[in-house]
Design a protein around this motif. Structure first.
Motif, PDB file in Angstrom:
ATOM      1  N   UNK A 610       1.048  -1.448   0.267  1.00 31.66           N
ATOM      2  CA  UNK A 610       0.336  -0.145   0.231  1.00 31.66           C
ATOM      3  C   UNK A 610       0.799   1.085   0.055  1.00 31.66           C
ATOM      4  N   UNK A 611       1.903   1.327   0.989  1.00 31.80           N
ATOM      5  CA  UNK A 611       2.229   2.769   1.576  1.00 31.80           C
ATOM      6  C   UNK A 611       3.541   2.547   0.707  1.00 31.80           C
ATOM      7  N   UNK A 612       4.105   0.952   0.820  1.00 30.07           N
ATOM      8  CA  UNK A 612       5.637   0.637  -0.025  1.00 30.07           C
ATOM      9  C   UNK A 612       5.764  -0.344  -0.179  1.00 30.07           C
ATOM     10  N   UNK A 613       5.200   0.512  -1.748  1.00 31.97           N
ATOM     11  CA  UNK A 613       4.958  -1.250  -2.791  1.00 31.97           C
ATOM     12  C   UNK A 613       6.083  -1.564  -3.208  1.00 31.97           C
ATOM     13  N   UNK A 614       7.540  -0.351  -3.255  1.00 30.95           N
ATOM     14  CA  UNK A 614       8.915  -0.762  -3.476  1.00 30.95           C
ATOM     15  C   UNK A 614       9.339  -2.157  -2.763  1.00 30.95           C
ATOM     16  N   UNK A 615       8.544  -2.085  -1.305  1.00 30.98           N
ATOM     17  CA  UNK A 615       9.135  -3.892  -0.780  1.00 30.98           C
ATOM     18  C   UNK A 615       8.772  -4.555  -1.801  1.00 30.98           C
ATOM     19  N   UNK A 616       7.688  -5.177  -2.022  1.00 24.21           N
ATOM     20  CA  UNK A 616       7.296  -6.031  -3.308  1.00 24.21           C
ATOM     21  C   UNK A 616       8.424  -6.486  -4.733  1.00 24.21           C
ATOM     22  N   UNK A 617       8.171  -5.049  -5.488  1.00 27.00           N
ATOM     23  CA  UNK A 617       9.111  -4.594  -6.453  1.00 27.00           C
ATOM     24  C   UNK A 617      10.479  -5.132  -6.201  1.00 27.00           C
ATOM     25  N   UNK A 618      10.838  -4.979  -5.471  1.00 27.94           N
ATOM     26  CA  UNK A 618      12.217  -5.311  -4.580  1.00 27.94           C
ATOM     27  C   UNK A 618      12.223  -6.897  -4.741  1.00 27.94           C
ATOM     28  N   UNK A 619      11.503  -7.287  -4.311  1.00 25.91           N
ATOM     29  CA  UNK A 619      11.530  -8.854  -3.689  1.00 25.91           C
ATOM     30  C   UNK A 619      11.245  -9.876  -5.050  1.00 25.91           C
ATOM     31  N   UNK A 620      11.531 -10.539  -4.685  1.00 27.29           N
ATOM     32  CA  UNK A 620      11.372 -12.390  -5.942  1.00 27.29           C
ATOM     33  C   UNK A 620      12.381 -12.868  -5.924  1.00 27.29           C
ATOM     34  N   UNK A 621      12.990 -13.566  -6.811  1.00 29.73           N
ATOM     35  CA  UNK A 621      13.294 -14.731  -7.280  1.00 29.73           C
ATOM     36  C   UNK A 621      14.253 -15.163  -7.928  1.00 29.73           C
ATOM     37  N   UNK A 622      15.159 -15.518  -8.781  1.00 32.84           N
ATOM     38  CA  UNK A 622      16.105 -15.503  -9.408  1.00 32.84           C
ATOM     39  C   UNK A 622      16.330 -17.308  -9.331  1.00 32.84           C
ATOM     40  N   UNK A 623      16.330 -17.586 -10.772  1.00 33.10           N
ATOM     41  CA  UNK A 623      16.899 -19.475 -11.190  1.00 33.10           C
ATOM     42  C   UNK A 623      17.695 -19.521 -11.453  1.00 33.10           C
ATOM     43  N   UNK A 624      18.583 -19.661 -11.769  1.00 32.75           N
ATOM     44  CA  UNK A 624      19.457 -20.092 -13.353  1.00 32.75           C
ATOM     45  C   UNK A 624      20.186 -22.257 -12.668  1.00 32.75           C
ATOM     46  N   UNK A 625      19.896 -22.669 -13.791  1.00 32.74           N
ATOM     47  CA  UNK A 625      19.765 -23.768 -14.048  1.00 32.74           C
ATOM     48  C   UNK A 625      21.589 -23.996 -14.731  1.00 32.74           C
ATOM     49  N   UNK A 626      22.448 -24.613 -14.508  1.00 32.60           N
ATOM     50  CA  UNK A 626      23.032 -24.170 -15.254  1.00 32.60           C
ATOM     51  C   UNK A 626      24.311 -26.133 -15.927  1.00 32.60           C
ATOM     52  N   UNK A 627      23.893 -26.497 -16.482  1.00 23.89           N
ATOM     53  CA  UNK A 627      24.463 -27.363 -17.559  1.00 23.89           C
ATOM     54  C   UNK A 627      25.661 -27.920 -18.342  1.00 23.89           C
ATOM     55  N   UNK A 628      27.199 -27.932 -17.572  1.00 25.85           N
ATOM     56  CA  UNK A 628      28.071 -27.735 -17.832  1.00 25.85           C
ATOM     57  C   UNK A 628      28.449 -29.612 -18.766  1.00 25.85           C
ATOM     58  N   UNK A 629      29.493 -29.213 -19.567  1.00 27.75           N
ATOM     59  CA  UNK A 629      30.498 -30.090 -20.249  1.00 27.75           C
ATOM     60  C   UNK A 629      32.042 -29.519 -20.357  1.00 27.75           C
ATOM     61  N   UNK A 630      32.850 -30.514 -20.512  1.00 32.99           N
ATOM     62  CA  UNK A 630      33.778 -30.184 -21.109  1.00 32.99           C
ATOM     63  C   UNK A 630      35.145 -31.474 -21.321  1.00 32.99           C
ATOM     64  N   UNK A 631      35.989 -31.068 -22.342  1.00 38.67           N
ATOM     65  CA  UNK A 631      36.735 -32.447 -22.599  1.00 38.67           C
ATOM     66  C   UNK A 631      38.422 -31.630 -22.130  1.00 38.67           C
ATOM     67  N   UNK A 632      39.479 -31.928 -21.866  1.00 36.91           N
ATOM     68  CA  UNK A 632      40.701 -31.611 -21.638  1.00 36.91           C
ATOM     69  C   UNK A 632      41.467 -32.487 -21.830  1.00 36.91           C
ATOM     70  N   UNK A 633      42.675 -32.460 -22.723  1.00 40.32           N
ATOM     71  CA  UNK A 633      43.283 -33.065 -22.192  1.00 40.32           C
ATOM     72  C   UNK A 633      45.113 -32.593 -22.017  1.00 40.32           C
ATOM     73  N   UNK A 634      45.919 -33.097 -20.937  1.00 40.39           N
ATOM     74  CA  UNK A 634      47.318 -32.378 -20.246  1.00 40.39           C
ATOM     75  C   UNK A 634      48.302 -32.941 -21.703  1.00 40.39           C
ATOM     76  N   UNK A 635      49.149 -31.865 -21.569  1.00 37.40           N
ATOM     77  CA  UNK A 635      50.387 -31.572 -22.870  1.00 37.40           C
ATOM     78  C   UNK A 635      51.504 -32.293 -22.177  1.00 37.40           C
TER      79      UNK A 635
END
Length: 985
Positions: A610-635
């Motif tokens: 009502x009086x401080x709507x920024x408290x809802x606007x600045x709330x929330x969630x972020x979801x990151x899903x990371x899927x990695x693969x690597x290949x490497x050879x030692x020299x």
């Protein structure tokens, strides 16, 4: 130089990428909660070799340190041949603790496949380090930002903490900062056995470090030299500046208790430990507040940029950090090792601030006379007085008494299960982990003002004035008219009490596995590796609010303000300044809890739509899903008659990033939402916005071995850092002007990651028997983009970013597109630098053979610039976190009975957003040099006495707005003395 004979060694394969050679070694003690203490979990490197004499508290010799997790970002080298060379070198151990630590660090750097710097256990436990951050600042190109006098956020190669990837035992660490950067003062130095700073990258490393990657490791109890070890470390502290701060203390302590044991014929290892720091929170500060960037005409006709005001504040309270770490390692056969471990750290910062704040010089709220105007037009001094032309109830200038509470409770948990299996040429590692962090800052802002007519129905602010003068990078001056008013409770009343908590949760659920196959008789490659990494990352921000009253008792925008609350002598105390701040105006310390209770008022912060709507606007969630693969050879090959080692590979990362929040729309067009005060809002809709991307990150590391002592390194790689997690929140507010729909929020879930191509070239010379090194290297980073927040676009196409434009009830069609204040990917820049390092031990004969020294220097440059008006006149600011010059030096002596060292860290000016105001402000931090010292004496082989001093010269933190004459914050923390003992059994 006395040495220890060759030790047994065995190979222990770890992934992603490589094997560690684990020796029977001395490890800095990791653990214990013994019978007299509550059950504790923790581990620090420990050990006690019969051939080795140690000196000082926790200055144990360390032959090697491998983490319980190992793998991931925590291996020093992945090349098997380099591992063998490292093992051979580490089997030669000098007689004294700190010299040995330096030499082990040198060996890890020498035989690594990447460009890296290492701090081993004796460095961390043996120097006067409050946290792991202090130890890291002694490495080339690494600097720290001091928060409340302690090293906290790390800057690396000119880039801030948001560009740094941090792991503990190969596991990504959650953050308590509310952004990406790690607050390293959360990690007690006693619980870490080794820290590695990766300057160049390789494909097996978890991505995230455009600046660098920092890998922290704990100890493996099966590698302890003895079957059982116990280490007790206790020291008391004293900071005399606490006498100058109302309600504060001067004394504190540090204690750590650690145990490691091996059982069942060395197949079961247990590490338990505990570390606690308690100390007063001490800071005194003179603050010049930012300008609004507007040029004002003064009473005498001159024009000037005005600061918002000045502050004088005493910050007190207490800090208690408690760390636990437990490790269980089971190795039933030479082929299998299973490790379960857990780290937990809790940091309770009970932090208050009392003082005076003279505010609202600009905006026609005050009349400025006797002005002192600096270059560019910034006001540097003068007298600010009440603008008596303003109507009653609209005066918003006052010399406020402040009572703030920034108490913050943070906690970090990181744990998991790790499995390693080796059979012939095959080596497999898998790791399942869970990490989470939480931070809860109460964030109370209280103001009391001087009034006439208290006790009547219409109290009014008194007419007031303050005379001030900035003094550049030194404490300025301030005085008030009628100073007795501000120490007389009968003239003062509490105008406003506001609670604005910051609550963050940061969670990681991750799994990684990797396979290595050793190649026999291959002329180029010694092995090939491949692996995957899966990580689900969730960040939550929760803002709540509760406010009583109105600052300055202003009648606008609230037509019926809650009245100011008169004070009395029972809930106030007169406080006058001492020491460096003596002569500043005295003020009243407010007991706000008693004041509110007297009037039956009970704060209850909640979501307020009502009086401080920024408290809802600045709330929330972020979801990151990371899927990695690597290949490497030692020299491992030969070019032109010289050995060449290194690695080549590629890492692919696929990321999905989405944020959920609320968007403000027209009244009646939203989804009904009930806030914490029972108000039902109908002008918000839930949103979930985001994007996916895939990036390929190739890397090449080559080391050309000219001789056994000289080598050249070349590295090229593409690296990635994700946007600051708090900049990706989706919440947005809105307003209507002239038929246009306008959106504000300053953040965006559509931010792209920051990628960079980086190139390194190093020359390294190593002195005989690992007694020293000289290195010189250059690097270049081409960064494609930087994240910029709070950028406004006009006539923006909201549909392009998934924002729904509400219906105009007057026309029945959507409003026209208006302005959009968001975050975006600004053009990147280049960062280039030079790094030099020189370390030497045992360069003098006889009794002086224990003398050693180290020195590092880094020169970093970037053409990046942005314009700031916080000081008033538009001024260019450089890349946040970049100091052109960073240097450290240490000199130490250790003869086996007595040891002493002194260290100094210097960094030139840099830009950061760590200046705290209503919100963080981007300011320049002035150059600073911080000196610490330690001395220790061994009473017996089991008992040592310790004396140390932190911040010997009482170096303040000093900030300014573009020009050093435009004072930001001058903050003194005092110097801390420690005295104590170390017991080893």
């Amino acid at each position: 130089m006395t040495v220890v004979g060759d030790q047994e060694r065995r190979n222990d394969k770890n992934f992603g990428g490589g094997e560690h050679v684990i020796l029977k070694r001395n490890l800095l003690v990791v653990a214990l909660a013994s019978a007299g203490l509550c059950m504790a979990f923790g581990a620090q490197a420990a050990g006690d070799s019969p051939q080795t004499t140690t000196s000082g508290t926790s200055q144990q010799t360390t032959t090697a340190s491998t983490g319980t997790g190992n793998g991931g970002t925590d291996q020093s080298t992945s090349n098997p041949k380099s591992q063998q060379a490292l093992a051979k070198s580490l089997s030669t151990v000098t007689v004294t603790g700190f010299s040995s630590s330096v030499e082990k660090s040198i060996d890890y750097q020498r035989y690594a496949d990447t460009i890296q710097n290492v701090v081993t256990a004796a460095d961390i436990g043996g120097l006067p380090d409050q946290s792991i951050a202090d130890a890291l600042t002694r490495l080339p190109g690494v600097a720290a930002e001091r928060i409340a006098g302690q090293d906290s956020q790390i800057n690396c190669r000119g880039l801030s903490g948001n560009f740094i990837e941090t792991t503990l035992d190969g596991r990504e660490q959650p953050s308590t900062s509310g952004s990406n950067y790690i607050q390293f003062d959360q990690y007690p130095s006693e619980l870490i056995s080794m820290a590695t700073v990766y300057k160049s990258s390789q494909s097996s490393l978890i991505e995230g470090g455009v600046g660098c990657s920092i890998a922290l490791q704990t100890a493996n109890p099966l590698d302890n030299k003895k079957d059982e070890t116990l280490n007790v470390d206790a020291r008391g502290s004293y900071n005399g500046q606490g006498h100058d701060i109302v309600g504060d203390g001067t004394n504190g302590y540090r204690i750590s208790v650690a145990y490691q044991g091996k059982f069942l014929d060395n197949t079961l290892g247990v590490g338990l430990g505990f570390a606690q720091l308690y100390q007063p929170h001490i800071a005194e500060q003179f603050v010049g507040e930012a300008s609004d960037g507007n040029l004002y005409t003064l009473a005498d006709g001159q024009k000037a940029y005005l600061p918002e005001g000045i502050q004088l504040q005493q910050d007190g309270g207490s800090e208690r950090r408690t760390g636990y770490l437990s490790t269980i390692v089971w190795k039933p056969t030479d082929h299998l090792q299973v490790t379960g471990d857990m780290y937990y750290s809790k940091f309770d910062n009970n932090y208050y601030g009392y003082g005076l704040r003279s505010q609202n010089f600009y905006g026609n709220n005050a009349i400025i006379t006797n002005p002192v105007i600096g270059a560019g037009g910034a006001l540097l001094g003068g007298t600010a007085s009440t603008n008596t032309a303003l109507p009653a109830g609209q005066v918003q200038f006052s010399n406020e008494t402040t009572a703030d509470n920034y108490s913050t409770d943070t906690g970090i948990f990181s744990g998991g299960l790790n499995l390693k299996w080796n059979s012939g040429p095959w080596h497999v590692e898998s790791d399942l982990s869970l990490s989470h962090a939480e931070s809860d800052e109460i964030n109370v802002d209280t103001t009391a003002d001087a009034y006439t007519g208290l006790g009547t129905s219409n109290p009014q602010l008194m007419n007031q004035s303050t005379t001030f003068a900035f003094n550049g990078l030194n404490i300025g001056s301030a005085s008030v008219s009628n100073p007795g008013v501000y120490t007389n409770p009968a003239d003062m009343a509490l105008s406003r009490y506001g609670v604005y908590p910051y609550i963050y949760h940061d969670r990681y659920k991750a799994f990684r596995t990797a396979v290595q196959y050793d190649l026999e008789d291959n002329p180029i490659f010694s092995d090939i590796q491949a692996g995957i990494y899966i990580n689900n990352h969730t960040f939550e921000a929760n803002r709540t609010v509760w406010v009583y009253g109105s600052e300055w008792n202003s009648y606008t925008p609230n037509p019926n303000p809650e009245p100011p609350l008169p004070l009395n002598s029972s809930d106030t105390k007169v406080v006058c300044w001492k020491g460096k701040f003596s002569g500043m105006p005295c003020f009243l310390q407010l007991n706000t809890a008693a004041i509110l209770a007297q009037y039956g008022i009970h704060p209850n912060p909640q979501l307020d739509l009502d009086n401080n709507s920024w408290s809802g606007i600045q709330s929330g969630a972020v979801n990151e899903k990371v899927r990695d693969a690597f290949v490497m050879a030692d020299i491992d090959t030969t070019w032109f008659g010289h050995e060449v080692t290194g690695n080549i590979g590629v890492r692919g990362t696929h990321t999905s990033q989405y944020s959920s929040g609320i968007q403000e729309v027209e009244p009646g067009q939203g989804v009904p939402m009930t806030d914490g005060f029972g108000y039902v809002a109908n002008d918000f809709i839930p949103i979930n916005v985001g994007m996916t991307y895939t990036k390929w990150l190739p890397s090449l590391n080559l080391i050309y071995h000219w001789t056994d002592s000289d080598q050249t390194r070349f590295s090229v790689s593409k690296v990635l850092s994700r946007p600051p997690i708090d900049s990706m929140l989706a919440g947005a507010g809105s307003y209507i002007t002239n038929g246009q729909y306008n959106v504000w929020g300053g953040t965006s879930p559509l931010l792209r990651p920051l990628t960079a191509m980086q190139y390194d070239l190093d020359y390294e010379h190593y002195f005989d028997d690992s007694t020293g090194l000289f290195t010189a290297g250059v690097f270049v980073k081409h960064i494609d983009t930087f994240v910029q927040t709070n950028v406004t676009y006009n006539n923006f196409n909201f549909a392009s970013v998934g924002i729904q434009v509400p219906i105009n009830p007057a026309t029945g069609v959507p409003y026209l597109n208006g302005s959009y204040t968001t975050a975006y990917n600004a053009p990147g820049s280049m960062v280039r630098g030079l790094e030099l390092s020189l370390q030497k031990t045992h360069f003098l004969p006889g009794i002086w053979s224990g003398l050693g020294f180290g020195a590092n220097y880094a020169l970093t440059q970037s053409p990046f610039g942005q314009t700031s008006t916080l000081g008033g006149p538009p001024q260019a600011q450089g890349l946040p976190g970049l100091s052109r010059n960073v240097a450290s030096a240490q000199i130490f002596y250790d003869n086996g009975t007595f040891s002493a060292n002194i260290t100094g860290n210097y960094r030139s000016k840099f830009v950061s957003d760590s200046q705290i105001a209503v919100t963080n402000q981007i300011v320049y931090f002035a150059p600073e040099t911080v000196w610490d010292m330690q001395s220790a004496y061994n009473l017996t082989k089991n008992v040592s006495l310790l004396f140390q001093v932190l911040n010997i010269t009482n170096q303040p933190t000093r900030t300014y707005f573009g020009n050093p004459s435009e004072t930001g914050t001058i903050q003194y923390f005092g110097r801390t003395f420690y005295a104590g003992f170390n017991l080893k059994i």
